[in-house]
Design a protein around this motif. Structure first.
Motif, PDB file in Angstrom:
ATOM      1  N   ALA A 133      41.451  78.504 -16.220  1.00  0.00           N
ATOM      2  CA  ALA A 133      42.887  78.288 -16.079  1.00  0.00           C
ATOM      3  C   ALA A 133      43.274  77.821 -14.677  1.00  0.00           C
ATOM      4  CB  ALA A 133      43.638  79.580 -16.396  1.00  0.00           C
ATOM      5  N   ASP A 134      42.299  77.702 -13.790  1.00  0.00           N
ATOM      6  CA  ASP A 134      42.583  77.315 -12.404  1.00  0.00           C
ATOM      7  C   ASP A 134      42.527  75.803 -12.231  1.00  0.00           C
ATOM      8  OD1 ASP A 134      42.792  79.954 -11.819  1.00  0.00           O
ATOM      9  OD2 ASP A 134      40.919  80.094 -10.685  1.00  0.00           O
ATOM     10  N   GLN A 135      43.461  75.289 -11.436  1.00  0.00           N
ATOM     11  CA  GLN A 135      43.497  73.874 -11.093  1.00  0.00           C
ATOM     12  C   GLN A 135      43.830  73.726  -9.612  1.00  0.00           C
ATOM     13  OE1 GLN A 135      46.380  71.997 -13.642  1.00  0.00           O
ATOM     14  NE2 GLN A 135      45.007  71.964 -15.413  1.00  0.00           N
ATOM     15  N   THR A 136      43.246  72.703  -8.990  1.00  0.00           N
ATOM     16  CA  THR A 136      43.606  72.394  -7.615  1.00  0.00           C
ATOM     17  C   THR A 136      43.306  70.930  -7.342  1.00  0.00           C
ATOM     18  OG1 THR A 136      43.396  73.130  -5.317  1.00  0.00           O
ATOM     19  CG2 THR A 136      41.354  72.917  -6.561  1.00  0.00           C
ATOM     20  N   VAL A 137      43.956  70.377  -6.341  1.00  0.00           N
ATOM     21  CA  VAL A 137      43.672  69.023  -5.869  1.00  0.00           C
ATOM     22  C   VAL A 137      42.992  69.152  -4.514  1.00  0.00           C
ATOM     23  CG1 VAL A 137      44.612  66.796  -5.191  1.00  0.00           C
ATOM     24  CG2 VAL A 137      45.627  68.046  -7.109  1.00  0.00           C
ATOM     25  N   SER A 138      41.771  68.653  -4.429  1.00  0.00           N
ATOM     26  CA  SER A 138      41.013  68.689  -3.186  1.00  0.00           C
ATOM     27  C   SER A 138      41.072  67.318  -2.526  1.00  0.00           C
ATOM     28  CB  SER A 138      39.561  69.075  -3.459  1.00  0.00           C
ATOM     29  OG  SER A 138      38.748  68.850  -2.310  1.00  0.00           O
TER      30      SER A 138
END
Length: 234
Positions: free
Chosen positions: A170-175
Motif C-alpha cells: 500500500a506504500d507509494q513514493t516518488v524518488s
C-alpha cells in the motif's frame, strides 16, 4: 573507484567493467555505432556474454539478439550485457528476467525480475516499469539497480539517478535522486511500511557510467561534474 557494500555478491560481479574482454567489447560496440549501427548492420545486440545463459529456454550465443518479449536467464558465474533501443542492461549471475514489448519491437516497456540482479540505464521516454515480486518501479530516463536476493522474500531497488515512482504493497513514493536513493520492498509492511530505506548495495558508480556510455549518455553526476557525499564510499 566508488563502491557500495557487498551483500551476497562477489567483487568480480560488481567489477565486470574492468575486464579486458568487456573493454574490448565496449570499444567494438562504440566503433560499430551503438544500437543504431548494430541495427543497420543486422548485428546482434549482445555487448558481452560470459559463461552460460538461456534465451527463451535455449542456449544463448554471443551473436544472438535479445528482443522484447524474450525471457533471459543467466547461469552460475555468468554475466550478460545487452542493449535494446535506449535501454542497456547488465544481468548478474543466476538472474531470471522477462522483457515486455512496448510500442515498437525495440522499445522495452517492462522488465520483470523474477530472481537475481540487474543494473540498467534507460534513455528518455514514456513511463516504463521494473517489476519484482514485492515492488514496482515506474521509470523515466534513469539509471537503477534492482535485485531479488536469493533466499529472501523482499526486493532491493536503488534509484541511482533520475525520477522513479515506487510502489510496494500500500506504500507509494516518488524518488528523485541525483546520486543513489535505495529502498527495500517488503512483502508485508514492516513496522507499518512496505517501502523502507536501504543502504547502497552490490553496485558501483562505474558500472552505471559504462552502461550509460553504451547508450551515448552520461550519468547525473557526470553531467554535474561532481558526486554528492551520500553513499560515496563504504
Amino acid at each position: 573507484m566508488t563502491r557500495h557494500r557487498l551483500q551476497g555478491r562477489t567483487e568480480a560481479e560488481v567489477l565486470w567493467f574492468q575486464r579486458r574482454s568487456f573493454l574490448r567489447a565496449a570499444a567494438a560496440w562504440s566503433a560499430l555505432g551503438g544500437w543504431a549501427g548494430a541495427q543497420a548492420q543486422a548485428r546482434g545486440n549482445i555487448v558481452e556474454l560470459q559463461g552460460a545463459a538461456l534465451l527463451n529456454g535455449q542456449p544463448l550465443r554471443p551473436t544472438d539478439t535479445v528482443q522484447t518479449g524474450d525471457v533471459v536467464q543467466t547461469g552460475p558465474g555468468s554475466t550478460l550485457i545487452f542493449v535494446i533501443g535506449n535501454t542497456a542492461c547488465h544481468l548478474r549471475q543466476d538472474t531470471l528476467l522477462q522483457l515486455r514489448r512496448g510500442e515498437t519491437l525495440n522499445t522495452v516497456s517492462l522488465l520483470r525480475l523474477v530472481t537475481g540482479g540487474v543494473a540498467s540505464v534507460w534513455g528518455p521516454g514514456q513511463r516504463r516499469l521494473i517489476v519484482t515480486p514485492t515492488l514496482t518501479a515506474g521509470i523515466r530516463g534513469t539509471g537503477v539497480y534492482t535485485e531479488v536476493p536469493p533466499g529472501e522474500d523482499r526486493s532491493y531497488f536503488c534509484n541511482c539517478y533520475g525520477t522513479v515512482d515506487l510502489t510496494a504493497g500500500a506504500d507509494q513514493t516518488v524518488s528523485t535522486a541525483q546520486y543513489h536513493e535505495a529502498f527495500w520492498g517488503e512483502p508485508a509492511a514492516a513496522r507499518g511500511r512496505a517501502l523502507r530505506p536501504a543502504p547502497e548495495l552490490n553496485h558501483t558508480d562505474e558500472e552505471l557510467e559504462f552502461l550509460a556510455r553504451l547508450l551515448g549518455q552520461r550519468t547525473a553526476w557526470q553531467v554535474a561534474g561532481r558526486k554528492p557525499a551520500k553513499g560515496s564510499a563504504y
